[in-house]
Write a protein that holds these residues in place. Structure first.
Motif, PDB file in Angstrom:
ATOM      1  N   PRO A   1       2.732  -1.519  14.391  1.00  0.00           N
ATOM      2  CA  PRO A   1       1.884  -2.172  15.394  1.00  0.00           C
ATOM      3  C   PRO A   1       0.756  -2.957  14.729  1.00  0.00           C
ATOM      4  N   ASP A   2       0.378  -4.052  15.338  1.00  0.00           N
ATOM      5  CA  ASP A   2      -0.612  -4.954  14.743  1.00  0.00           C
ATOM      6  C   ASP A   2      -1.909  -4.243  14.384  1.00  0.00           C
ATOM      7  N   ARG A   3      -2.339  -3.298  15.197  1.00  0.00           N
ATOM      8  CA  ARG A   3      -3.647  -2.689  14.954  1.00  0.00           C
ATOM      9  C   ARG A   3      -3.690  -1.849  13.687  1.00  0.00           C
ATOM     10  N   PHE A   4      -2.521  -1.518  13.138  1.00  0.00           N
ATOM     11  CA  PHE A   4      -2.463  -0.726  11.908  1.00  0.00           C
ATOM     12  C   PHE A   4      -2.173  -1.560  10.663  1.00  0.00           C
ATOM     13  N   LYS A   5      -1.840  -2.825  10.827  1.00  0.00           N
ATOM     14  CA  LYS A   5      -1.296  -3.601   9.705  1.00  0.00           C
ATOM     15  C   LYS A   5      -2.294  -3.843   8.577  1.00  0.00           C
ATOM     16  N   LEU A   6      -3.572  -3.949   8.883  1.00  0.00           N
ATOM     17  CA  LEU A   6      -4.535  -4.232   7.825  1.00  0.00           C
ATOM     18  C   LEU A   6      -4.540  -3.137   6.767  1.00  0.00           C
ATOM     19  N   HIS A   7      -4.435  -1.885   7.184  1.00  0.00           N
ATOM     20  CA  HIS A   7      -4.506  -0.772   6.243  1.00  0.00           C
ATOM     21  C   HIS A   7      -3.139  -0.150   5.924  1.00  0.00           C
ATOM     22  N   ALA A   8      -2.078  -0.648   6.536  1.00  0.00           N
ATOM     23  CA  ALA A   8      -0.769   0.011   6.427  1.00  0.00           C
ATOM     24  C   ALA A   8      -0.305   0.175   4.990  1.00  0.00           C
ATOM     25  N   HIS A   9      -0.430  -0.881   4.174  1.00  0.00           N
ATOM     26  CA  HIS A   9       0.125  -0.756   2.833  1.00  0.00           C
ATOM     27  C   HIS A   9      -0.689   0.219   1.992  1.00  0.00           C
ATOM     28  N   HIS A  10      -1.995   0.333   2.234  1.00  0.00           N
ATOM     29  CA  HIS A  10      -2.775   1.331   1.506  1.00  0.00           C
ATOM     30  C   HIS A  10      -2.358   2.747   1.889  1.00  0.00           C
ATOM     31  N   TRP A  11      -2.202   2.995   3.173  1.00  0.00           N
ATOM     32  CA  TRP A  11      -1.771   4.336   3.598  1.00  0.00           C
ATOM     33  C   TRP A  11      -0.432   4.717   2.967  1.00  0.00           C
ATOM     34  N   LEU A  12       0.520   3.788   2.988  1.00  0.00           N
ATOM     35  CA  LEU A  12       1.854   4.101   2.483  1.00  0.00           C
ATOM     36  C   LEU A  12       1.875   4.223   0.961  1.00  0.00           C
ATOM     37  N   ILE A  13       1.117   3.370   0.263  1.00  0.00           N
ATOM     38  CA  ILE A  13       1.062   3.469  -1.196  1.00  0.00           C
ATOM     39  C   ILE A  13       0.429   4.788  -1.629  1.00  0.00           C
ATOM     40  N   LEU A  14      -0.689   5.138  -1.029  1.00  0.00           N
ATOM     41  CA  LEU A  14      -1.358   6.393  -1.384  1.00  0.00           C
ATOM     42  C   LEU A  14      -0.497   7.589  -1.009  1.00  0.00           C
ATOM     43  N   HIS A  15       0.215   7.495   0.102  1.00  0.00           N
ATOM     44  CA  HIS A  15       1.124   8.572   0.500  1.00  0.00           C
ATOM     45  C   HIS A  15       2.223   8.758  -0.542  1.00  0.00           C
ATOM     46  N   GLY A  16       2.770   7.638  -1.020  1.00  0.00           N
ATOM     47  CA  GLY A  16       3.812   7.723  -2.041  1.00  0.00           C
ATOM     48  C   GLY A  16       3.291   8.188  -3.383  1.00  0.00           C
ATOM     49  N   ARG A  17       2.065   7.836  -3.699  1.00  0.00           N
ATOM     50  CA  ARG A  17       1.476   8.192  -4.994  1.00  0.00           C
ATOM     51  C   ARG A  17       1.127   9.678  -5.076  1.00  0.00           C
ATOM     52  N   TYR A  18       0.644  10.240  -3.973  1.00  0.00           N
ATOM     53  CA  TYR A  18       0.099  11.593  -4.040  1.00  0.00           C
ATOM     54  C   TYR A  18       0.857  12.642  -3.229  1.00  0.00           C
ATOM     55  N   VAL A  19       1.702  12.226  -2.290  1.00  0.00           N
ATOM     56  CA  VAL A  19       2.433  13.193  -1.461  1.00  0.00           C
ATOM     57  C   VAL A  19       3.946  12.990  -1.584  1.00  0.00           C
ATOM     58  N   CYS A  20       4.425  11.829  -1.176  1.00  0.00           N
ATOM     59  CA  CYS A  20       5.870  11.556  -1.220  1.00  0.00           C
ATOM     60  C   CYS A  20       6.243  11.018  -2.599  1.00  0.00           C
ATOM     61  N   LYS A  21       5.996  11.855  -3.617  1.00  0.00           N
ATOM     62  CA  LYS A  21       6.189  11.454  -5.005  1.00  0.00           C
ATOM     63  C   LYS A  21       7.671  11.352  -5.348  1.00  0.00           C
ATOM     64  N   ALA A  22       7.965  10.607  -6.399  1.00  0.00           N
ATOM     65  CA  ALA A  22       9.360  10.339  -6.746  1.00  0.00           C
ATOM     66  C   ALA A  22      10.124  11.608  -7.101  1.00  0.00           C
ATOM     67  N   LEU A  23       9.559  12.441  -7.976  1.00  0.00           N
ATOM     68  CA  LEU A  23      10.306  13.591  -8.483  1.00  0.00           C
ATOM     69  C   LEU A  23      10.023  14.887  -7.743  1.00  0.00           C
ATOM     70  N   LYS A  24       8.786  15.084  -7.321  1.00  0.00           N
ATOM     71  CA  LYS A  24       8.440  16.332  -6.638  1.00  0.00           C
ATOM     72  C   LYS A  24       7.634  16.030  -5.377  1.00  0.00           C
ATOM     73  N   PRO A  25       8.313  15.519  -4.348  1.00  0.00           N
ATOM     74  CA  PRO A  25       7.586  15.213  -3.113  1.00  0.00           C
ATOM     75  C   PRO A  25       7.008  16.484  -2.494  1.00  0.00           C
ATOM     76  N   ASP A  26       5.773  16.377  -2.037  1.00  0.00           N
ATOM     77  CA  ASP A  26       5.070  17.533  -1.472  1.00  0.00           C
ATOM     78  C   ASP A  26       5.246  17.527   0.043  1.00  0.00           C
ATOM     79  N   CYS A  27       6.477  17.783   0.486  1.00  0.00           N
ATOM     80  CA  CYS A  27       6.806  17.687   1.911  1.00  0.00           C
ATOM     81  C   CYS A  27       5.953  18.602   2.797  1.00  0.00           C
ATOM     82  N   PRO A  28       5.640  19.831   2.376  1.00  0.00           N
ATOM     83  CA  PRO A  28       4.811  20.669   3.250  1.00  0.00           C
ATOM     84  C   PRO A  28       3.433  20.085   3.539  1.00  0.00           C
TER      85      PRO A  28
END
Length: 226
Positions: A183-210
């Motif tokens: 949705p448009d209202r989230f687009k300004l920050h969307a890539h930061h949220w997803l990048i940080l999520h991938g960097r610290y939670v949804c990691k490549a080798l050991k994703p922290d799903c809990p």
């Protein structure tokens, strides 16, 4: 892994509904209303240089290198005066540093001759500069000029494919998919949220799903239970 996830989603996993996408980004927003990138910079020019230097390097490593570089050359004019060898001495801890030094000096020269020494708020003009691709241009447009662009790095690419949010075989496919879904209202920050999520939670080798904010929405069949 990302391509496998994309194929799996395309092969039968249910796409995200608009309501699910809304819920996901509302959670990201509630947890971090004003997400920030992790590169150090002071203005659009130093941001552009930092992003160019970040290719195949960590943000931490780039910040270490640019601390002294930006003290010595905070403007395009100063960077050109410093020259390739001078820039190289400051960034030699980074991968591909000689090529990056050449690009930084040349893009600085081009900013002076073609844009009056300022960073243009235009994707095509940015991509015409040495060392600047679509991802770099999108980062600069988003952070420096507050435009709702989505910069797809390896972390975001993984998250978009793994979760099924916007599967794609190339960064551009993922970017365009996210632009359609978010949705448009989230687009300004969307890539930061997803990048940080991938960097610290949804990691490549050991994703922290809990610890994942969107685990209940994620389509990844290998996720561990919350």
């Amino acid at each position: 892994m990302a391509n496998a996830a994309a194929a799996a989603v395309g092969g039968g996993f249910k796409p995200w509904s608009p309501a699910e996408v809304e819920h996901a980004f509302a959670r990201f927003e509630a947890a971090d209303p004003e997400p920030k990138g992790e590169l150090d910079y002071v203005d659009p020019y130093t941001l552009l240089v930092a992003v160019v230097l970040s290719a195949q390097a960590t943000d931490i490593g780039v910040n270490r290198a640019t601390r002294a570089l930006f003290a010595a050359a905070p403007t395009p004019e100063a960077m050109v005066a410093l020259g390739e060898e001078g820039v190289a001495q400051h960034i030699r801890t980074l991968g591909l540093y000689r090529g990056k030094a050449k690009n930084v000096v040349e893009l600085s020269r081009r900013l002076i001759t073609e844009h009056g020494g300022t960073v243009p708020a235009d994707r095509a003009a940015l991509e015409a500069l040495p060392g600047v691709g679509r991802k770099t241009a999108n980062v600069v447009l988003n952070i420096a000029f507050q435009l709702p662009t989505i910069a797809v790095d390896t972390h975001l690419f993984r998250v978009a494919n793994r979760t099924g949010l916007a599967p794609g075989r190339t960064p551009l496919e993922v970017e365009l998919g996210l632009e359609r879904e978010i949705p448009d209202r989230f687009k300004l920050h969307a890539h930061h949220w997803l990048i940080l999520h991938g960097r610290y939670v949804c990691k490549a080798l050991k994703p922290d799903c809990p610890r994942c904010l969107i685990s209940d929405l994620c389509r990844w069949p290998q996720k561990s239970p919350a």
